[in-house]
Design a protein around this motif. Structure first.
Motif, PDB file in Angstrom:
ATOM      1  N   SER A  81       0.786  -1.093  -0.074  1.00 33.73           N
ATOM      2  CA  SER A  81      -0.044   0.010  -0.103  1.00 33.73           C
ATOM      3  C   SER A  81       0.856   1.302  -0.017  1.00 33.73           C
ATOM      4  CB  SER A  81      -0.965  -0.046   1.362  1.00 33.73           C
ATOM      5  OG  SER A  81      -1.655   1.076   1.160  1.00 33.73           O
ATOM      6  N   GLY A  82       0.865   1.898  -1.000  1.00 37.52           N
ATOM      7  CA  GLY A  82       1.517   3.448  -1.011  1.00 37.52           C
ATOM      8  C   GLY A  82       3.039   3.351  -1.154  1.00 37.52           C
ATOM      9  N   VAL A  93       7.745   0.697  -2.687  1.00 40.06           N
ATOM     10  CA  VAL A  93       6.273   0.249  -2.425  1.00 40.06           C
ATOM     11  C   VAL A  93       6.418  -0.376  -0.979  1.00 40.06           C
ATOM     12  CG1 VAL A  93       4.442  -1.075  -2.999  1.00 40.06           C
ATOM     13  CG2 VAL A  93       5.761  -0.336  -4.819  1.00 40.06           C
ATOM     14  N   ASN A  94       5.525   0.162  -0.035  1.00 41.74           N
ATOM     15  CA  ASN A  94       5.425  -0.124   1.233  1.00 41.74           C
ATOM     16  C   ASN A  94       4.712  -1.510   1.549  1.00 41.74           C
ATOM     17  OD1 ASN A  94       5.698   0.474   3.924  1.00 41.74           O
ATOM     18  ND2 ASN A  94       3.603   0.979   4.130  1.00 41.74           N
ATOM     19  N   VAL A  95       5.191  -2.254   2.488  1.00 40.83           N
ATOM     20  CA  VAL A  95       4.395  -3.439   2.759  1.00 40.83           C
ATOM     21  C   VAL A  95       3.583  -3.083   3.938  1.00 40.83           C
ATOM     22  CG1 VAL A  95       4.646  -6.047   3.785  1.00 40.83           C
ATOM     23  CG2 VAL A  95       6.176  -5.061   1.966  1.00 40.83           C
ATOM     24  N   SER A  96       2.261  -3.102   3.945  1.00 40.18           N
ATOM     25  CA  SER A  96       1.434  -2.417   4.814  1.00 40.18           C
ATOM     26  C   SER A  96       1.251  -3.627   6.168  1.00 40.18           C
ATOM     27  CB  SER A  96       0.158  -2.128   4.381  1.00 40.18           C
ATOM     28  OG  SER A  96      -0.445  -3.086   3.879  1.00 40.18           O
ATOM     29  N   PHE A 155      -1.254   2.976  -4.624  1.00 37.68           N
ATOM     30  CA  PHE A 155      -0.864   1.790  -5.196  1.00 37.68           C
ATOM     31  C   PHE A 155      -1.053   0.876  -4.021  1.00 37.68           C
ATOM     32  CE2 PHE A 155       1.906  -2.075  -5.672  1.00 37.68           C
ATOM     33  CZ  PHE A 155       2.070  -2.111  -6.906  1.00 37.68           C
ATOM     34  N   ASN A 156      -1.955  -0.251  -4.356  1.00 41.34           N
ATOM     35  CA  ASN A 156      -2.291  -1.120  -3.619  1.00 41.34           C
ATOM     36  C   ASN A 156      -2.529  -2.648  -4.339  1.00 41.34           C
ATOM     37  OD1 ASN A 156      -3.565   0.230  -1.279  1.00 41.34           O
ATOM     38  ND2 ASN A 156      -4.581   1.176  -2.760  1.00 41.34           N
TER      39      ASN A 156
END
Length: 184
Positions: A81-82, A93-96, A155-156
């Motif tokens: 996410s994001g 890209v972040n791992v939420s 971004f998801n």
């Protein structure tokens, strides 16, 4: 007789082909717009063990150790996410939902510590799970142009991690040495 240089290895989670293609498009976009291309040298991945040198004669021992970790680990559903950044030069890209990745990383660190000798700088006690799209070849000036765009961009995605992957550097590129199936 010259001493042979020990090759580099690293361990990662690699997303499925569909997500790999989405991430590759982001990396290509960063290359075109902001002149940063080093992230394209590797497939999309979440690093579990930073690059480390190891004598090739230890490969079987590490492979056996990673197999032991993999059979005890569950496949992970990871949410992306994001975007985030490090040090004003890296965009990712972040791992939420990083907790399962952090636990897997801890398990790998423990078994590697008991299996092979690593330099202190090769041990990664803290990680921040992410997938890099622009790395340190992104100039500070270009970062200042790129980051406002990615900071607000959506971004998801999600993917199941089905394997741990051991990479080996061949002197020019990273090759998959072995994949270890994670249990569903």
């Amino acid at each position: 007789m010259a001493k042979t240089k020990a090759p580099l290895y690293f361990i990662a989670l690699v997303p499925d082909d569909e997500l790999e293609n989405q991430i590759r498009k982001l990396k290509e976009e960063v290359k075109e717009k902001y002149n940063s291309e080093k992230a394209l040298r590797l497939p999309a991945h979440i690093t579990l063990q930073i690059p480390f040198k190891m004598d090739e004669k230890n490969e079987d021992v590490v492979i056996e150790a990673l197999q032991e970790v993999a059979v005890k680990a569950d496949a992970l559903k990871l949410q992306l996410s994001g975007f985030g950044n490090f040090s004003g030069r890296v965009i990712y890209v972040n791992v939420s939902n990083p907790s399962p990745v952090l636990q897997l990383h801890k398990n790998i660190q423990e078994i590697l510590a008991s299996t092979i000798r690593m330099e202190d700088r090769e041990k990664s006690s803290d990680i921040h799970p992410h997938i890099t799209i622009a790395t340190r070849d992104l100039s500070r000036k270009e970062f200042k142009n790129a980051w406002p765009e990615y900071k607000k961009r959506d971004f998801n995605a999600s993917f199941m991690t089905e394997n741990l992957t051991l990479f080996k550097h061949n002197g020019k590129t990273w090759d998959v040495l072995k994949e270890f199936a994670l249990v569903d």
